[in-house]
Design a protein around this motif. Structure first.
Motif, mmCIF file in Angstrom:
data_model
loop_
_atom_site.group_PDB
_atom_site.id
_atom_site.type_symbol
_atom_site.label_atom_id
_atom_site.label_comp_id
_atom_site.label_asym_id
_atom_site.label_seq_id
_atom_site.Cartn_x
_atom_site.Cartn_y
_atom_site.Cartn_z
ATOM 1 N N UNK B 177 0.854 -1.314 -0.105
ATOM 2 C CA UNK B 177 -0.107 0.014 -0.187
ATOM 3 C C UNK B 177 0.904 1.151 -0.205
ATOM 4 N N UNK B 178 2.147 1.315 0.470
ATOM 5 C CA UNK B 178 2.999 2.093 0.233
ATOM 6 C C UNK B 178 3.083 2.598 -1.221
ATOM 7 N N UNK B 179 3.214 1.685 -2.061
ATOM 8 C CA UNK B 179 3.498 1.884 -3.463
ATOM 9 C C UNK B 179 1.965 2.428 -4.229
ATOM 10 N N UNK B 180 0.894 1.767 -3.607
ATOM 11 C CA UNK B 180 -0.343 2.038 -4.187
ATOM 12 C C UNK B 180 -0.989 3.410 -3.570
ATOM 13 N N UNK B 197 0.677 -1.641 -6.751
ATOM 14 C CA UNK B 197 0.235 -2.325 -5.697
ATOM 15 C C UNK B 197 0.818 -3.904 -5.711
ATOM 16 N N UNK B 198 0.682 -4.437 -6.746
ATOM 17 C CA UNK B 198 1.370 -5.856 -7.143
ATOM 18 C C UNK B 198 2.883 -5.828 -6.947
ATOM 19 N N UNK B 199 3.527 -4.825 -7.389
ATOM 20 C CA UNK B 199 4.999 -4.438 -7.241
ATOM 21 C C UNK B 199 5.363 -4.552 -5.745
ATOM 22 N N UNK B 200 4.756 -3.765 -5.225
ATOM 23 C CA UNK B 200 5.159 -3.824 -3.440
ATOM 24 C C UNK B 200 4.844 -4.843 -2.827
ATOM 25 N N UNK B 286 15.833 -18.967 -0.627
ATOM 26 C CA UNK B 286 16.489 -17.981 -1.629
ATOM 27 C C UNK B 286 15.587 -17.779 -2.604
ATOM 28 N N UNK B 287 15.433 -18.928 -3.511
ATOM 29 C CA UNK B 287 14.664 -19.237 -4.713
ATOM 30 C C UNK B 287 13.452 -18.800 -4.684
ATOM 31 N N UNK B 288 12.633 -18.703 -3.645
ATOM 32 C CA UNK B 288 11.402 -18.326 -3.218
ATOM 33 C C UNK B 288 11.376 -16.739 -3.328
ATOM 34 N N UNK B 289 12.231 -16.485 -2.557
ATOM 35 C CA UNK B 289 12.455 -14.879 -2.756
ATOM 36 C C UNK B 289 12.588 -14.478 -4.028
ATOM 37 N N UNK B 290 13.570 -15.134 -4.714
ATOM 38 C CA UNK B 290 13.828 -14.664 -6.199
ATOM 39 C C UNK B 290 12.635 -14.617 -7.078
ATOM 40 N N UNK B 291 11.734 -15.818 -6.882
ATOM 41 C CA UNK B 291 10.732 -15.918 -7.724
ATOM 42 C C UNK B 291 9.786 -14.453 -7.514
ATOM 43 N N UNK B 292 9.409 -14.382 -6.244
ATOM 44 C CA UNK B 292 9.136 -12.863 -5.991
ATOM 45 C C UNK B 292 9.505 -11.664 -6.333
ATOM 46 N N UNK B 293 10.702 -11.607 -6.566
ATOM 47 C CA UNK B 293 11.333 -10.533 -7.110
ATOM 48 C C UNK B 293 11.173 -10.521 -8.400
ATOM 49 N N UNK B 294 10.916 -11.709 -9.083
ATOM 50 C CA UNK B 294 10.849 -11.676 -10.612
ATOM 51 C C UNK B 294 9.271 -11.158 -10.825
ATOM 52 N N UNK B 295 8.436 -11.513 -9.775
ATOM 53 C CA UNK B 295 6.979 -11.111 -10.087
ATOM 54 C C UNK B 295 6.769 -9.609 -10.028
ATOM 55 N N UNK B 296 7.569 -9.231 -8.911
ATOM 56 C CA UNK B 296 7.698 -7.753 -8.755
ATOM 57 C C UNK B 296 8.139 -6.963 -10.006
ATOM 58 N N UNK B 297 8.995 -7.644 -10.792
ATOM 59 C CA UNK B 297 9.540 -6.822 -11.842
ATOM 60 C C UNK B 297 8.715 -6.929 -12.916
ATOM 61 N N UNK B 298 7.843 -8.120 -13.199
ATOM 62 C CA UNK B 298 7.044 -8.349 -14.202
ATOM 63 C C UNK B 298 5.833 -7.232 -13.898
#
Lengths: 324, 324
Positions: B177-180, B197-200, B286-298
């Motif tokens: 919600x900071x982003x939103x 919001x999705x990014x954040x 670590x891989x789970x965190x990276x997957x979330x980052x990938x989603x954030x970038x998308x």
């Protein structure tokens, strides 16, 4: 009109508020529903909702709108109580186990946080920024009042003015804005919402003084907790401050308070209570409460003569006469 | 752009937010100013203000408006930390004494309440009901998350899904919600505030997972508290859950966690930490965190190509790479 009749006449609206409070605090996390509903079930006078509803009679009365003010106000009051119980290490309130005693301090703290937050979500349904401003500003003052209370624990040198300032924040303000916001929410004129604020403020002051008197003079049965609780936790109230002004009593009372303090609140406060009861502190505090009630009644004078005006006056007179 | 450069480029706006935070929590009650300013001075990444400001670049950027969102968000985060420290019985945070340790639990509880309330007064200056609704709804979720964390202490049978649901409430939501809200406050189109919001949200999830990794793999110097703190208080994090799925490790790790639990968190968690470090749990988390980052970038992809978009991407990549 007797107070019981007044409650009876408001029964269905108060029940609607009760239901909305229950719905508001019901969570998909069972423990939060349990702790919150435990608090709700313990009951209470629901003074804030009563004031909101009566104040709403001076505007365009709408239960749906008034609910959005009454529910957060009563929930904020409840949240304060849960956090108070953590601080006071209280095991019972209104004769019921407290959340911190039935569960634990951590759960009580987050239950309080949760109820605060839920209370605020309700008021966001009302698109009147002024209401949000008054409400959030008052919560700040309540928090400051709570902190002042901790600061002033066992401070026998504090002034009466200091005591009054503290109970203003701790109690009177939330009652004042209950009256004010009931009027604002229903679009009553500003002079009316201001008069109702003054009424609520003075009733709130009288209410807290009477509450403090009850803690000294009431029976355990009547007040739902052992008398002298305030003194045991170091909360120096008005009758005690007045008693300390009495030469014949001062030294002995200071000694008793000192020994309660030294025992970390574990020692019996009954000797101190007895001293205060024998002093003029009781009478002086009663007179102070009566002066606030008189001011509350004067604040009502300019209001239109509708039944709610008489109801408010009845409540004010009752507050000063709570028996012990 | 390196992260330090980004902070440098935002320096004057971040300083304005810092000043506003200090002004907001300054009270006429010295103890409240002291405790609150003590927290402020301990510093922090000010991640929420950074996200608010960058999101504001997608609308009609106004520091004055964005302040009214950034200040409450960071203050609410701080209030949660103070209450967390009461629960965790933590003596230091970010290498500084906590409020509950420098003062006491009661003072920490009311300092938290006070900061929450003050945070909300700031946002009432913005006459956008939607912002109030999103903010108060999120605080409710954060409280539920805190309570879930208590419920799940030492629960070695909890699922990964359960963990993710908990950190979503506890951490990710406030970043989302900071982003939103940065976008909403500056009147950016809804599709932009939703994408932000999705990014954040995804950055927030990755951030908490990385934080939980740091608690296991970081040095005391790097993380400002002894490693293994989570395990000592019974907080079962993602790497531990993954390690428990490993046959060769499971029984020994369960034994270690059981003995920490039996000792009421007083026993050393270093054997358990060592076991988790030797497991595939670290890599998996670590891989789970990276997957979330990938989603954030998308989530960022559909946004207009302004510098803030690249800045947000840089932060996201940095979050996944915090070293330990």
């Amino acid at each position: 009109m007797k107070l019981m009749q007044l409650y009876a006449s408001m029964k269905s609206d108060l029940q609607a508020i009760e239901d909305e409070m229950a719905a508001t605090v019901t969570s998909d996390l069972p423990i939060l529903s349990e702790t919150s509903l435990h608090l709700l079930k313990a009951g209470g006078k629901r003074m804030r909702p009563v004031f909101v509803l009566l104040a709403g009679k001076f505007g365009s009365y709408s239960l749906n709108t008034l609910k959005k003010v009454a529910v957060p106000l009563e929930l904020i009051h409840m949240a304060t109580l849960v956090h108070d119980d953590v601080i006071d290490d209280a095991d019972t309130r209104r004769g019921q186990l407290t959340v911190k005693s039935k569960w634990d301090n951590r759960i009580a703290m987050f239950t309080g946080d949760y109820i605060y937050a839920k209370a605020l979500t309700v008021v966001t349904d009302l698109e009147k920024p002024r209401i949000h401003q008054i409400l959030s500003g008052s919560i700040v003052q309540v928090c400051i009042g709570e902190m002042e209370q901790i600061r002033d624990f066992f401070n026998v040198g504090q002034s009466v003015r200091n005591y009054l300032k503290r109970i203003r924040r701790k109690t009177a303000l939330l009652i004042a804005i209950s009256c004010q916001l009931g009027a604002i929410a229903t679009d009553a004129p500003v002079r009316i919402s201001n008069a109702l604020y003054r009424f609520g403020y003075n009733v709130g002051m009288a209410f807290q003084i009477t509450d403090d008197l009850l803690d000294l003079c009431g029976s355990e049965k009547a007040i739902g907790k052992p008398p002298g609780s305030d003194l045991r936790q170091g909360n120096i109230t008005l009758p005690v401050l007045y008693a300390l002004q009495e030469q014949a009593i001062r030294e002995r009372l200071l000694g008793e308070i000192e020994s309660i303090k030294a025992s970390d609140g574990r020692s019996d406060s009954s000797a101190a209570v007895k001293l205060v009861r024998s002093s003029k502190g009781i009478k002086d505090a009663e007179q102070m409460a009566e002066r606030y009630i008189a001011k509350a009644l004067r604040a009502l004078e300019p209001l239109p003569n509708i039944p709610a005006k008489r109801n408010l006056a009845d409540i004010a007179r009752f507050v000063a006469k709570r028996s012990y």
